[in-house]
Scaffold this motif. Structure first.
Motif, PDB file in Angstrom:
ATOM      1  N   LYS A  83       2.252  -2.177  -9.750  1.00 64.05           N
ATOM      2  CA  LYS A  83       2.618  -2.304 -11.157  1.00 64.05           C
ATOM      3  C   LYS A  83       4.012  -1.656 -11.388  1.00 64.05           C
ATOM      4  O   LYS A  83       4.161  -0.360 -11.066  1.00 64.05           O
ATOM      5  CB  LYS A  83       1.754  -2.009 -12.106  1.00 64.05           C
ATOM      6  CG  LYS A  83       0.258  -2.641 -12.313  1.00 64.05           C
ATOM      7  CD  LYS A  83      -0.662  -2.216 -13.186  1.00 64.05           C
ATOM      8  CE  LYS A  83      -2.033  -2.840 -13.030  1.00 64.05           C
ATOM      9  NZ  LYS A  83      -2.695  -2.371 -11.953  1.00 64.05           N
ATOM     10  N   GLN A  84       4.667  -2.135 -12.437  1.00 67.99           N
ATOM     11  CA  GLN A  84       6.185  -1.419 -12.708  1.00 67.99           C
ATOM     12  C   GLN A  84       5.652  -0.103 -13.380  1.00 67.99           C
ATOM     13  O   GLN A  84       4.652  -0.205 -13.998  1.00 67.99           O
ATOM     14  CB  GLN A  84       6.535  -2.249 -13.774  1.00 67.99           C
ATOM     15  CG  GLN A  84       7.941  -1.706 -14.134  1.00 67.99           C
ATOM     16  CD  GLN A  84       8.756  -2.330 -15.089  1.00 67.99           C
ATOM     17  OE1 GLN A  84       8.350  -2.676 -16.338  1.00 67.99           O
ATOM     18  NE2 GLN A  84       9.985  -2.879 -14.829  1.00 67.99           N
ATOM     19  N   GLY A  85       6.232   0.972 -12.678  1.00 66.37           N
ATOM     20  CA  GLY A  85       6.100   2.426 -12.986  1.00 66.37           C
ATOM     21  C   GLY A  85       5.085   3.126 -12.521  1.00 66.37           C
ATOM     22  O   GLY A  85       5.018   4.368 -12.498  1.00 66.37           O
ATOM     23  N   ASP A  86       4.385   2.554 -11.428  1.00 68.21           N
ATOM     24  CA  ASP A  86       3.416   3.323 -10.530  1.00 68.21           C
ATOM     25  C   ASP A  86       4.281   4.127  -9.816  1.00 68.21           C
ATOM     26  O   ASP A  86       5.683   3.958  -9.283  1.00 68.21           O
ATOM     27  CB  ASP A  86       2.923   2.160  -9.464  1.00 68.21           C
ATOM     28  CG  ASP A  86       1.678   1.473  -9.921  1.00 68.21           C
ATOM     29  OD1 ASP A  86       1.309   1.804 -11.080  1.00 68.21           O
ATOM     30  OD2 ASP A  86       1.335   0.697  -9.249  1.00 68.21           O
ATOM     31  N   ASN A  87       3.856   5.407  -9.352  1.00 72.40           N
ATOM     32  CA  ASN A  87       4.560   6.179  -8.734  1.00 72.40           C
ATOM     33  C   ASN A  87       3.686   6.457  -7.278  1.00 72.40           C
ATOM     34  O   ASN A  87       2.629   6.533  -7.151  1.00 72.40           O
ATOM     35  CB  ASN A  87       4.060   7.687  -9.282  1.00 72.40           C
ATOM     36  CG  ASN A  87       4.786   8.050 -10.557  1.00 72.40           C
ATOM     37  OD1 ASN A  87       5.966   7.539 -10.893  1.00 72.40           O
ATOM     38  ND2 ASN A  87       4.151   8.693 -11.478  1.00 72.40           N
TER      39      ASN A  87
ATOM     40  N   ALA B  93       9.321  -0.776  -9.240  1.00 69.86           N
ATOM     41  CA  ALA B  93      10.202  -1.336 -10.264  1.00 69.86           C
ATOM     42  C   ALA B  93       9.640  -2.708 -10.813  1.00 69.86           C
ATOM     43  O   ALA B  93      10.249  -3.277 -11.965  1.00 69.86           O
ATOM     44  CB  ALA B  93      11.404  -1.710  -9.572  1.00 69.86           C
ATOM     45  N   TYR B  94       8.376  -3.479 -10.520  1.00 67.16           N
ATOM     46  CA  TYR B  94       8.238  -4.580 -10.613  1.00 67.16           C
ATOM     47  C   TYR B  94       6.618  -4.982 -10.576  1.00 67.16           C
ATOM     48  O   TYR B  94       6.075  -4.172  -9.823  1.00 67.16           O
ATOM     49  CB  TYR B  94       8.918  -5.966 -10.127  1.00 67.16           C
ATOM     50  CG  TYR B  94       8.793  -5.834  -8.605  1.00 67.16           C
ATOM     51  CD1 TYR B  94       7.819  -6.946  -8.173  1.00 67.16           C
ATOM     52  CD2 TYR B  94       9.620  -5.218  -7.721  1.00 67.16           C
ATOM     53  CE1 TYR B  94       7.430  -7.032  -6.898  1.00 67.16           C
ATOM     54  CE2 TYR B  94       9.273  -5.274  -6.409  1.00 67.16           C
ATOM     55  CZ  TYR B  94       8.371  -6.314  -5.798  1.00 67.16           C
ATOM     56  OH  TYR B  94       8.106  -6.451  -4.590  1.00 67.16           O
TER      57      TYR B  94
ATOM     58  N   GLY C 169      15.710   3.480 -14.502  1.00 65.99           N
ATOM     59  CA  GLY C 169      15.079   4.697 -13.812  1.00 65.99           C
ATOM     60  C   GLY C 169      13.957   4.268 -12.953  1.00 65.99           C
ATOM     61  O   GLY C 169      13.503   5.211 -12.380  1.00 65.99           O
ATOM     62  N   PHE C 170      13.830   2.944 -12.529  1.00 75.73           N
ATOM     63  CA  PHE C 170      12.807   2.760 -11.219  1.00 75.73           C
ATOM     64  C   PHE C 170      13.723   2.849  -9.977  1.00 75.73           C
ATOM     65  O   PHE C 170      14.713   2.983  -9.900  1.00 75.73           O
ATOM     66  CB  PHE C 170      12.369   1.380 -11.498  1.00 75.73           C
ATOM     67  CG  PHE C 170      11.583   1.142 -12.878  1.00 75.73           C
ATOM     68  CD1 PHE C 170      10.526   1.883 -13.072  1.00 75.73           C
ATOM     69  CD2 PHE C 170      12.060   0.421 -13.906  1.00 75.73           C
ATOM     70  CE1 PHE C 170       9.870   1.737 -14.267  1.00 75.73           C
ATOM     71  CE2 PHE C 170      11.363  -0.064 -15.114  1.00 75.73           C
ATOM     72  CZ  PHE C 170      10.132   0.866 -15.161  1.00 75.73           C
ATOM     73  N   GLY C 171      12.612   3.088  -8.925  1.00 75.93           N
ATOM     74  CA  GLY C 171      13.237   3.181  -7.600  1.00 75.93           C
ATOM     75  C   GLY C 171      13.127   4.474  -6.914  1.00 75.93           C
ATOM     76  O   GLY C 171      12.343   5.312  -7.406  1.00 75.93           O
TER      77      GLY C 171
END
Ligand code: UT7
Length: 331
Positions: free
Chosen positions: A304-308, A328-329, A176-178
């Motif tokens: 950070k992974q998950g940052d919007n 994503a990472y 779900g990242f990207g």
């Protein structure tokens, strides 16, 4: 099977060594450090001085930085897109040359031009190829040698632009990242306010045009400024609304670096805290297609992974838009 999203998995960057400071510009045109700093936020920009080196040089160095950092095998790259408003030459794509030079021999390569929105639009194109499942590794490079089309006797433009390049690798992601959503627009009535008139197909280069400096960039700064402020803020609000987000859901605003006042106005419109606004315009000026990847490169360690992330840009054409992206990472 889970949905495939397109995620950036690596970043690289390059800026030329020569630093053109506001103090040096003071000796070239009727301007001063105080005016440039307060009106634009720019303190210095990088210029590619070596004869015979064009945008491909910036793109190749940015891609090499990415390859060196990650150990990416260039032969595994499926596709290379160079977002640029200053291709090396006409009738021979800059991307084809750069792809070969970095050893991406199994890739097909092309240029994408949408002025200062080139990289933003390139993200949409790169992501679409990944999401469709057709390709697995798309290298998107934003690079511009703006100094090649700037009149260093015109204080309205020479203080703004700089040269640079940035590269990102897009790959499939199933967590779900990207890229999540995009809101991209253009309005051709804007081209009279920002363009280099001579040297294209409408007005091939002539001796008179060169003598009159009509092959250089012309900008009606005030009109472009007003449109940039309105449209970048507008699409930023729209993309948040459409995704039921508030400013508290935004980790970073990744805005095209054309003028600090435009970036501040966009952040103010959503009441975003300044520490969430990526900024490096003071160091590079407006590098057109390179501003967004240069920001990613400068801030990569803080992400950070998950940052919007909310990407937004506005440029000649006019072209503009916003992208909602989930990082994503974590390095
Ligand atoms: O990335 C693609 C999109 N491009 C942009 O987003 C750029 C948008 N435009 C801008 O960033 C701004 O319009 C500029 C930075 C280009 C200009 O700033 P401004 O606040 O809009 O200035 P202005 O053009 O309205 O000019 C204000 C005054 C004028 O003098 P008067 O008529 O008030 O006496 C200009 O002659 O500032 C003068 N001026 C300068 N003075 C010192 C213009 N350029 C300079 C300069 N140094 N370099």
């Amino acid at each position: 099977m889970s949905k495939i999203t397109a995620a950036i998995t690596a970043v690289g960057a390059y800026v030329p060594e020569y630093v053109l400071t506001n103090q040096i510009l003071e000796t070239m045109v009727d301007t001063n450090d105080e005016w440039i700093t307060t009106r634009t936020g720019i303190k210095e920009r990088r210029i590619l001085k070596e004869a015979g080196k064009g945008t491909s040089f910036l793109a190749i160095e940015a891609a090499k930085d990415l390859i060196n950092k990650t150990g990416l095998d260039p032969l595994s790259v499926d596709m290379v897109i160079i977002a640029t408003a200053t291709p090396d030459m006409k009738a021979a794509g800059t991307a084809a040359y750069a792809a070969t030079e970095i050893g991406a021999k199994n890739a097909f390569a092309f240029d994408l031009e949408a002025a200062c929105s080139s990289f933003l639009f390139g993200m949409s194109v790169a992501a679409s190829y990944i999401e469709s499942g057709r390709y697995k590794k798309v290298l998107l490079i934003g690079a511009d040698k703006n100094s090649s089309m700037i009149n260093y006797e015109d204080r309205a433009t020479c203080i703004i632009f700089g040269d640079g390049g940035g590269a990102v690798l897009f790959e499939p992601n199933t967590e779900g990242f990207g890229l999540q959503d995009e809101y991209l627009r253009s309005d051709g009535s804007g081209r009279e306010f920002l363009h280099a008139k001579y040297g294209g197909s409408s007005y091939p280069i002539t001796t008179d045009a060169v003598n009159n400096g009509e092959h250089f960039v012309f900008q009606d700064g005030r009109t472009v400024f007003k449109n940039a402020v309105f449209n970048m803020a507008d699409v930023t609000v729209k993309i948040l609304e459409r995704n039921n987000m508030t400013k508290d859901d935004v980790s970073w605003l990744v805005a095209h670096q054309a003028n600090k006042r435009i970036i501040d106005a966009t952040a103010d419109r959503i009441e975003l805290e300044r520490e969430k606004v990526m900024m490096n315009i003071h160091r590079y000026g407006n590098t057109t297609s390179a501003t967004l990847p240069l920001l990613l490169s400068d801030y990569e360690k803080q992400l950070k992974q998950g940052d919007n992330l909310i990407f937004t840009a506005f440029g000649g054409g006019f072209t503009w838009g916003a992208i909602y992206y989930k990082w994503a990472y974590t390095l």
